[in-house]
Design an enzyme around this catalytic site. Structure first.
Site, PDB file in Angstrom:
ATOM      1  N   HIS A 254       0.835  -1.204   0.000  1.00  0.00           N
ATOM      2  CA  HIS A 254       0.000   0.000   0.000  1.00  0.00           C
ATOM      3  C   HIS A 254       0.877   1.264   0.000  1.00  0.00           C
ATOM      4  O   HIS A 254       0.731   2.145  -0.854  1.00  0.00           O
ATOM      5  CB  HIS A 254      -0.897  -0.043   1.248  1.00  0.00           C
ATOM      6  CG  HIS A 254      -1.827   1.118   1.376  1.00  0.00           C
ATOM      7  ND1 HIS A 254      -3.128   1.082   0.970  1.00  0.00           N
ATOM      8  CD2 HIS A 254      -1.641   2.367   1.869  1.00  0.00           C
ATOM      9  CE1 HIS A 254      -3.711   2.247   1.195  1.00  0.00           C
ATOM     10  NE2 HIS A 254      -2.822   3.039   1.749  1.00  0.00           N
ATOM     11  N   GLU A 255       1.807   1.320   0.946  1.00  0.00           N
ATOM     12  CA  GLU A 255       2.668   2.506   1.033  1.00  0.00           C
ATOM     13  C   GLU A 255       3.569   2.623  -0.192  1.00  0.00           C
ATOM     14  O   GLU A 255       3.964   3.717  -0.602  1.00  0.00           O
ATOM     15  CB  GLU A 255       3.500   2.475   2.316  1.00  0.00           C
ATOM     16  CG  GLU A 255       2.684   2.397   3.612  1.00  0.00           C
ATOM     17  CD  GLU A 255       1.593   3.446   3.735  1.00  0.00           C
ATOM     18  OE1 GLU A 255       1.752   4.547   3.168  1.00  0.00           O
ATOM     19  OE2 GLU A 255       0.554   3.161   4.375  1.00  0.00           O
ATOM     20  N   HIS A 258       1.800   4.639  -2.772  1.00  0.00           N
ATOM     21  CA  HIS A 258       1.964   6.073  -2.464  1.00  0.00           C
ATOM     22  C   HIS A 258       3.363   6.542  -2.877  1.00  0.00           C
ATOM     23  O   HIS A 258       3.538   7.607  -3.475  1.00  0.00           O
ATOM     24  CB  HIS A 258       1.798   6.312  -0.959  1.00  0.00           C
ATOM     25  CG  HIS A 258       0.390   6.268  -0.457  1.00  0.00           C
ATOM     26  ND1 HIS A 258      -0.614   7.067  -0.966  1.00  0.00           N
ATOM     27  CD2 HIS A 258      -0.192   5.548   0.544  1.00  0.00           C
ATOM     28  CE1 HIS A 258      -1.753   6.836  -0.306  1.00  0.00           C
ATOM     29  NE2 HIS A 258      -1.523   5.914   0.607  1.00  0.00           N
ATOM     30  N   GLU A 293      -4.515   7.907  -2.808  1.00  0.00           N
ATOM     31  CA  GLU A 293      -5.052   6.635  -2.330  1.00  0.00           C
ATOM     32  C   GLU A 293      -5.357   5.709  -3.507  1.00  0.00           C
ATOM     33  O   GLU A 293      -5.243   4.484  -3.391  1.00  0.00           O
ATOM     34  CB  GLU A 293      -6.311   6.906  -1.497  1.00  0.00           C
ATOM     35  CG  GLU A 293      -6.688   5.795  -0.547  1.00  0.00           C
ATOM     36  CD  GLU A 293      -5.711   5.599   0.604  1.00  0.00           C
ATOM     37  OE1 GLU A 293      -4.832   6.451   0.833  1.00  0.00           O
ATOM     38  OE2 GLU A 293      -5.811   4.540   1.276  1.00  0.00           O
TER      39      GLU A 293
END
Lengths: 506, 506
Positions: A254-255, A258, A293
């Site tokens: 997830h990160e 980003h 996101e």
């Protein structure tokens, strides 16, 4: 950017925002506990200097002078941010900063004791000040729009609520079909996985996607996050739990999404307004919270939880944890990490119920800001909604209304961006597939560079040049549209749970 | 400090200096390589803001207004720093900053190739600019005094050179007596010591001395250092080498001495001028480089290399490395870590020859600044002096004149403070013994709190309230005086090497 007064002032402001980010990163990953009070003062000093520089008449004049130059997009954003910041009285900014620190302390205490009453006074004050902030910023229909605009420029409830209505109806219906099916096996996700192996595997997966460690690093923190100090230094954190393999693994992916967004911003935007949130006083290259996101969700869920991914890379994970995964094959693992199961805690929720968690928060927080819901009635409203949407009884406030940090931080209006990000992710991924018919077969071969490069060319490199709506229309030809996301979820879970075909979905 | 305009402005400046320190710490311990260019710009921006705030007429006015208040000592220091900074043209400051980055690059390349000629042009320019800096700052007798004053306020060559003459004569004579004796056994120091054990033991030793990890942390870096962001966050680094146990061990104790000084500054001085170097633009609580070094040397050498220390704590080290130290007893270990052996490299030198390394650098750098030595003649002068003082032939410039980073960083005048620190350490320790007759027996029992508390009360808590000379006179009743240090060395090595008593030492 040419060497103008506007460029020099923008660079100085961006430097201050990058420094603010570093102060925050260090506080959350490295700082000894004793440093916290003086760190707060250091951040406040840099923050005040940044605000002072953004509001300096000379910066406004320099931006005006740049309106007729190639830097016009940056100049327009600067002028709009100056106008917004100027509408907020300095006293309110100070009050909010002070209250934030008090409210977070109260929240920590209240959550530990599962005692909402201990948090209610601070929350009441926080709602009042955020309503004042909304009034200062200005809005057309609803004060919540002014706050939402801080995180997702241009988005209003008028667009959001019908979209959420469609999502909620779809998700609740799909959830009931899924929960009627047998649950997949997931026991092995809670075996003992030593931290070193979890970190090593997660980091290698991040690098495989294309996260550049020459301009990044991975640390541990209580709550995972990504933060950047220009595209040249983009850091991520993860939370490693010995008995919960999915946490660090998917948290890191997830990160990574980003981080690749930030690392992919055009170098020409470094130290400019187009890599700065001048209202939030935050160095960031992504266009909005939702756009950001969309990329974390895309890489975590669309890629990281796909069948193709685990067919390619499960052997590596098994090699890292041979004993723990001896009796588990790739298909079983893939089904486990996609299990749908209603739960009380947002950050542990699966891909489908996550949106239900978000939507209930958005409905409650806009009612608070709109004055339609009183803080004292919030726990009951929360619990009723969890029962209605997820079918669960909330046993205590710690696992209910007190679970998130957002409201104690004064972040009203940020929750929608999680679900907006999911919606955008499917739109962007669909556009990538349309542009590259060979994309799916590349992903099936574990080739991530073509997708990352397409995303970089079409999204990442632009930084904050476009609003989220402009970016969506440029890339997909459409405004925010939930259909691709609904189709994706329906298709994915129909396959995973062997759902019977429907006539039509809602 | 009372809540005055002077206090508020001082606090803001100190915040900026603490932030500068954090930017530097992060760059040296955490930052990915790609971040270096933008980090340089961020540091330059904060540095310029700090300089601007120190030179703001309103800060000078506020300091003037504080001259009649209890903040007078801070106000006087502020005014003196403002005057010094104002004497340096901004163009020179910028030129020096630019050259520093270029010269360091040139030095790295030259050192790797052991090619002094590749560094000579940058060094020549650095000497010229430092001479200009000295002229701008002003001096009475020698331009070197102006530079020395940046690191050791009030010290001049007039005081330093006679002191160094005594030290050099003493050290050379003592060295020849020592090298006539059999060398101790040291082979085991170069066995394989896993990094984790080295770090764990070093950190526990640091905590035993009194380093507070609630306000500190230990990291690894290429060159060990200590740095603080107020007394509440004081960090140290060490360099761990698998086959050199002494490096991390004594390096950590050295930095621990620095760190306890910073952690011991009176909380009332936090965010004031008396915890700020307003000329060097550096947040620091210690009175000077020399005073600081006196504490690192005291804890590293006077305590950490003492017989009493190893009699108390050798068992712990042996328990950490049972195989590596199976055939070594405490006495053998103590002798090994105190071996005197002339060597080419300053940072690996023993306690005695270290000063000889320093004094040769000081003589050469003051000749460069004074125009008596040309850069092109420097390598020959270096090699001749190493031969004269240490009896060694320098095989190449990498192990000779190119070994230190200082000159490429523009740090002319800082070398003396290492030896000045040694001298001060013995004076301070003598005063502690005089005040606490039970001190030696406490140390023999491994009780370090009484010494640390005496140092805190008499030195640490005062921060930068006093000049080094004022502090020395307050604490020891004497100005800088080498006799206690000479007595300590003579006594220590006479014992370790069983030297025959001398009639009198030089």
């Amino acid at each position: 950017m040419t060497d103008t007064d506007f460029a020099r002032r923008s660079a100085e402001i961006n430097d201050l925002l990058c420094v603010l980010n570093l102060l925050a990163w260090d506080a959350r990953t490295q700082m000894p506990p004793g440093g916290s009070a003086t760190r707060g003062q250091q951040s406040a000093t840099i923050s005040a200097l940044a605000r002072e520089r953004v509001l300096a008449p000379a910066f406004e004049a320099a931006a005006h002078a740049a309106l007729d130059t190639p830097d016009a997009p940056a100049a327009r954003q600067a002028l709009s941010a100056v106008a917004a910041l100027r509408r907020v009285p300095e006293a309110l900014t100070r009050e909010l900063a002070t209250l934030k620190s008090e409210a977070q302390d109260a929240w920590v205490t209240a959550k530990a004791a599962s005692d909402f009453a201990a948090f209610a006074p601070a929350l009441t004050r926080m709602v009042t000040l955020n309503r004042e902030l909304a009034d200062a910023l200005g809005y057309e229909d609803h004060p919540y729009d002014a706050l939402l605009n801080l995180y997702e420029p241009g988005l209003t409830l008028k667009t959001l609520l019908p979209l959420f209505d469609r999502l909620r109806a779809h998700h609740v219906a799909l959830l009931s079909r899924i929960t009627a099916q047998p649950a997949p096996r997931t026991d092995f996700l809670r075996r003992s996985y030593p931290a070193a192996g979890q970190k090593a595997y997660s980091l290698s997966a991040a690098q495989r996607f294309g996260y550049d460690l020459g301009r990044g690093r991975l640390d541990e923190s209580a709550h995972p996050f990504e933060i950047s100090f220009t595209r040249n230094d983009v850091r991520i954190t993860t939370r490693v739990q010995e008995h919960f393999l999915s946490g660090a693994l998917f948290g890191t992916l997830h990160e990574t999404g980003h981080a690749m967004y930030e690392q992919g911003v055009d170098p020409a935007l470094t130290r400019t307004v187009l890599a700065s949130d001048l209202v939030g006083l935050y160095a960031v290259g992504g266009a909005s919270y939702g756009t950001h996101e969309s990329q974390s969700r895309l890489w975590e869920n669309r890629i990281g939880r796909s069948r193709a991914y685990w067919e390619q890379h499960y052997a590596d994970l098994q090699a890292t944890f041979p004993e723990q995964l001896a009796d588990v094959d790739a298909d079983t693992f893939h089904r486990a990490v996609n299990e749908v199961r209603p739960s009380l805690i947002r950050v542990e929720a699966d891909e489908l119920t996550y949106d239900l968690h978000i939507m209930l928060r958005v409905d409650l927080e806009r009612a608070l800001i709109g004055g339609e819901l009183d803080v004292r009635d919030l726990p009951a409203a929360w619990n009723a909604r969890v029962k209605a949407d997820l079918g669960l009884d909330v046993p205590d406030d710690a696992r209910g209304v007190l679970q998130d940090i957002h409201w104690s931080s004064g972040m009203f209006g940020s929750f929608p961006t999680y679900t907006v990000g999911n919606v955008m992710a499917s739109q962007f991924f669909g556009a990538a597939q349309a542009a590259h018919p060979e994309l799916d077969s590349q992903l099936e071969r574990g080739e991530y560079a073509p997708l990352r490069e397409w995303l970089t060319d079409n999204i990442y490199r632009h930084g904050r040049t476009f609003t989220p709506d402009e970016l969506l229309r440029r890339v997909t030809g459409r405004p925010l549209d939930p259909q691709p996301y609904l189709d994706y979820l329906t298709g994915k879970y129909s396959d995973l749970y062997a759902l019977a075909p429907q006539e039509a979905h809602p």
